[in-house]
Design an enzyme around this catalytic site. Structure first.
Site, PDB file in Angstrom:
ATOM      1  N   THR A  52       0.872  -1.175   0.000  1.00  0.00           N
ATOM      2  CA  THR A  52       0.000   0.000   0.000  1.00  0.00           C
ATOM      3  C   THR A  52       0.907   1.221   0.000  1.00  0.00           C
ATOM      4  O   THR A  52       1.647   1.444   0.964  1.00  0.00           O
ATOM      5  CB  THR A  52      -0.885   0.028   1.257  1.00  0.00           C
ATOM      6  OG1 THR A  52      -1.654  -1.177   1.300  1.00  0.00           O
ATOM      7  CG2 THR A  52      -1.836   1.224   1.211  1.00  0.00           C
ATOM      8  N   LYS A  97      -7.859   1.331  -3.063  1.00  0.00           N
ATOM      9  CA  LYS A  97      -7.517   0.922  -1.686  1.00  0.00           C
ATOM     10  C   LYS A  97      -7.703   2.085  -0.700  1.00  0.00           C
ATOM     11  O   LYS A  97      -8.315   1.923   0.362  1.00  0.00           O
ATOM     12  CB  LYS A  97      -6.059   0.444  -1.672  1.00  0.00           C
ATOM     13  CG  LYS A  97      -5.428   0.275  -0.317  1.00  0.00           C
ATOM     14  CD  LYS A  97      -5.686  -1.065   0.295  1.00  0.00           C
ATOM     15  CE  LYS A  97      -5.138  -1.132   1.707  1.00  0.00           C
ATOM     16  NZ  LYS A  97      -5.431  -2.365   2.370  1.00  0.00           N
ATOM     17  N   LYS A 116      -1.855   5.160   8.564  1.00  0.00           N
ATOM     18  CA  LYS A 116      -1.038   5.231   7.331  1.00  0.00           C
ATOM     19  C   LYS A 116      -1.943   5.407   6.104  1.00  0.00           C
ATOM     20  O   LYS A 116      -1.716   6.275   5.265  1.00  0.00           O
ATOM     21  CB  LYS A 116      -0.213   3.934   7.191  1.00  0.00           C
ATOM     22  CG  LYS A 116       0.498   3.829   5.850  1.00  0.00           C
ATOM     23  CD  LYS A 116       1.091   2.451   5.570  1.00  0.00           C
ATOM     24  CE  LYS A 116       1.548   2.381   4.120  1.00  0.00           C
ATOM     25  NZ  LYS A 116       2.079   1.085   3.730  1.00  0.00           N
TER      26      LYS A 116
HETATM   27  P1  NAD Z   1       6.128  -5.629   7.385  1.00  0.00           P
HETATM   28  O1  NAD Z   1       6.832  -4.472   7.990  1.00  0.00           O
HETATM   29  O2  NAD Z   1       5.824  -6.829   8.225  1.00  0.00           O
HETATM   30  O3  NAD Z   1       6.976  -6.159   6.103  1.00  0.00           O
HETATM   31  C1  NAD Z   1       7.717  -5.344   5.246  1.00  0.00           C
HETATM   32  C2  NAD Z   1       9.005  -6.087   4.912  1.00  0.00           C
HETATM   33  O4  NAD Z   1       9.760  -5.328   3.957  1.00  0.00           O
HETATM   34  C3  NAD Z   1       9.915  -6.287   6.137  1.00  0.00           C
HETATM   35  O5  NAD Z   1      10.194  -7.673   6.281  1.00  0.00           O
HETATM   36  C4  NAD Z   1      11.164  -5.482   5.802  1.00  0.00           C
HETATM   37  O6  NAD Z   1      12.374  -6.054   6.298  1.00  0.00           O
HETATM   38  C5  NAD Z   1      11.130  -5.500   4.280  1.00  0.00           C
HETATM   39  N1  NAD Z   1      11.902  -4.428   3.670  1.00  0.00           N
HETATM   40  C6  NAD Z   1      11.957  -3.115   4.024  1.00  0.00           C
HETATM   41  N2  NAD Z   1      12.784  -2.441   3.193  1.00  0.00           N
HETATM   42  C7  NAD Z   1      13.249  -3.349   2.303  1.00  0.00           C
HETATM   43  C8  NAD Z   1      14.145  -3.256   1.195  1.00  0.00           C
HETATM   44  N3  NAD Z   1      14.698  -2.093   0.836  1.00  0.00           N
HETATM   45  N4  NAD Z   1      14.410  -4.386   0.499  1.00  0.00           N
HETATM   46  C9  NAD Z   1      13.838  -5.560   0.856  1.00  0.00           C
HETATM   47  N5  NAD Z   1      12.992  -5.712   1.895  1.00  0.00           N
HETATM   48  C10 NAD Z   1      12.701  -4.606   2.600  1.00  0.00           C
HETATM   49  O7  NAD Z   1       4.809  -5.050   6.729  1.00  0.00           O
HETATM   50  P2  NAD Z   1       3.508  -5.874   6.251  1.00  0.00           P
HETATM   51  O8  NAD Z   1       2.506  -5.885   7.351  1.00  0.00           O
HETATM   52  O9  NAD Z   1       3.933  -7.139   5.606  1.00  0.00           O
HETATM   53  O10 NAD Z   1       2.934  -4.864   5.145  1.00  0.00           O
HETATM   54  C11 NAD Z   1       3.489  -4.778   3.840  1.00  0.00           C
HETATM   55  C12 NAD Z   1       2.605  -3.867   3.000  1.00  0.00           C
HETATM   56  O11 NAD Z   1       1.284  -4.400   2.960  1.00  0.00           O
HETATM   57  C13 NAD Z   1       2.474  -2.435   3.553  1.00  0.00           C
HETATM   58  O12 NAD Z   1       2.493  -1.548   2.470  1.00  0.00           O
HETATM   59  C14 NAD Z   1       1.132  -2.454   4.273  1.00  0.00           C
HETATM   60  O13 NAD Z   1       0.526  -1.179   4.320  1.00  0.00           O
HETATM   61  C15 NAD Z   1       0.349  -3.402   3.382  1.00  0.00           C
HETATM   62  N6  NAD Z   1      -0.766  -4.078   4.059  1.00  0.00           N
HETATM   63  C16 NAD Z   1      -0.614  -4.622   5.298  1.00  0.00           C
HETATM   64  C17 NAD Z   1      -1.700  -5.253   5.915  1.00  0.00           C
HETATM   65  C18 NAD Z   1      -1.555  -5.868   7.280  1.00  0.00           C
HETATM   66  O14 NAD Z   1      -2.597  -6.212   7.883  1.00  0.00           O
HETATM   67  N7  NAD Z   1      -0.342  -6.065   7.794  1.00  0.00           N
HETATM   68  C19 NAD Z   1      -2.939  -5.319   5.252  1.00  0.00           C
HETATM   69  C20 NAD Z   1      -3.061  -4.783   3.966  1.00  0.00           C
HETATM   70  C21 NAD Z   1      -1.961  -4.156   3.382  1.00  0.00           C
END
Ligand code: NAD
Length: 290
Positions: free
Chosen positions: A87, A162, A237
């Site tokens: 997102t 979204k 966010k």
């Molecule tokens: P998270 O923080 O658990 O995962 C993000 C991952 O990206 C981490 O493991 C981090 O180490 C990695 N990362 C960061 N910078 C990086 C880079 N430069 N290269 C490689 N890896 C890198 O977050 P999440 O909960 O998995 O969410 C991911 C996305 O999904 C976000 O944009 C969030 O808004 C969206 N989202 C989350 C949810 C939820 O319920 N968690 C629901 C819908 C959408």
């Protein structure tokens, strides 16, 4: 298919695991140390993307997406699909898509709804903007990771869908919580309130499917001491992304703006951090008219 998967956090890890267990060849990369059954780990984002049919990104924000895109786009083979499921702001989604298209790739922005539970169960909803041919290629993967994928039009439109959806969600959750707190003060029983509203014109997903009152309606984070679920900071966010987009597009979104301010106060000045976004109800319970 040969798939590169970059960003293996709470969402990305189970999504990649589902693709691998469906028989796809998945190579992953994350900044953090991660191990997932069936996924081969690479040493860099570029290594994970080289020679893949589809490269999926699931990253925290638009700035990180742009920096990862700079690393992977130059090494991807022409005709491959760059599928971003994070997102992010509409502007970053459109900038990355333009850069990918310029390099001969098919670009899609495909943020998801359904949370970590949906990611594990493979029941996410994908809201997809971008290339029609790319959408056809990726459909097979959407079917594994989710239950529904809607093609919303041009690049950035997935992100637009979204943030509009989540702006509605944030605002309806707040008003549902404040209505429960008002009903309490008026002496109206919460179960009676639910029974009326859930079958009347005030019904919404926030009331009917994710009721913020414990012990009322279907099981929800309210029944688990407001453990997320969908954390208040993630709602904040998304509301900030909606306000950023509204400002850029010169759209008037007063309730979205109010919802954003309230979640910012809840998360940054009160006790909302780490709690489910429906914990707005105990917040209103404690307050009087001010
Ligand atoms: P998270 O923080 O658990 O995962 C993000 C991952 O990206 C981490 O493991 C981090 O180490 C990695 N990362 C960061 N910078 C990086 C880079 N430069 N290269 C490689 N890896 C890198 O977050 P999440 O909960 O998995 O969410 C991911 C996305 O999904 C976000 O944009 C969030 O808004 C969206 N989202 C989350 C949810 C939820 O319920 N968690 C629901 C819908 C959408």
């Amino acid at each position: 298919m040969k798939i590169g998967f970059i960003g293996l956090g709470n969402m990305g890890a189970p999504m990649a695991a589902n693709l691998a267990s469906a028989g796809h060849e998945v190579t992953g990369f994350d900044m953090a140390e991660v191990a997932i059954d069936g996924v081969t780990m690479a040493q860099s984002a570029a290594e994970a993307a080289t020679g893949r049919d589809v490269v999926i990104t699931m990253l925290p924000n638009g700035q990180i997406l742009r920096s990862v895109a700079d690393q992977v786009i130059p090494v991807m083979q022409k005709g491959a699909v760059l599928l971003d499921c994070s997102t992010v702001d509409v502007e970053s989604a459109r900038a990355v898509a333009a850069q990918a298209t310029e390099a001969g790739l098919l670009a899609l922005d495909a943020p998801v709804s359904g949370g970590t539970g949906g990611a594990v169960a493979g029941t996410l909803t994908f809201m997809v903007g971008g290339d029609g041919e790319g959408f056809k290629i990726a459909s097979e993967l959407f079917d594994i990771m989710g239950q529904k994928a809607v093609h919303c039009g041009a690049s950035g439109n997935g992100q637009a869908a979204k943030i509009c959806n989540n702006m509605i969600l944030g605002a309806t959750m707040i008003v549902t919580c404040e209505a429960f707190a008002l009903a309490d003060k008026l002496g109206l029983d919460r179960q009676a309130m639910f029974d009326v509203v859930s079958t009347s014109s005030g019904y919404s997903w926030s009331m009917n499917a994710y009721c913020p009152a414990p012990g009322v309606g279907p099981k929800s984070p309210a029944d688990n001491d407001y453990q997320p679920g969908f954390a208040a900071e993630l709602m904040l966010k998304d509301l900030r992304l909606a306000q950023q987009a509204a400002e850029a597009a010169d759209a008037d979104t007063p309730l979205g703006e109010a919802a954003c301010k309230l979640y910012a106060q809840f998360v940054e000045e009160e006790d909302g951090k780490g709690r489910d976004f429906s914990a707005m109800l105990p917040r209103f319970e404690k307050r009087g008219h001010s």
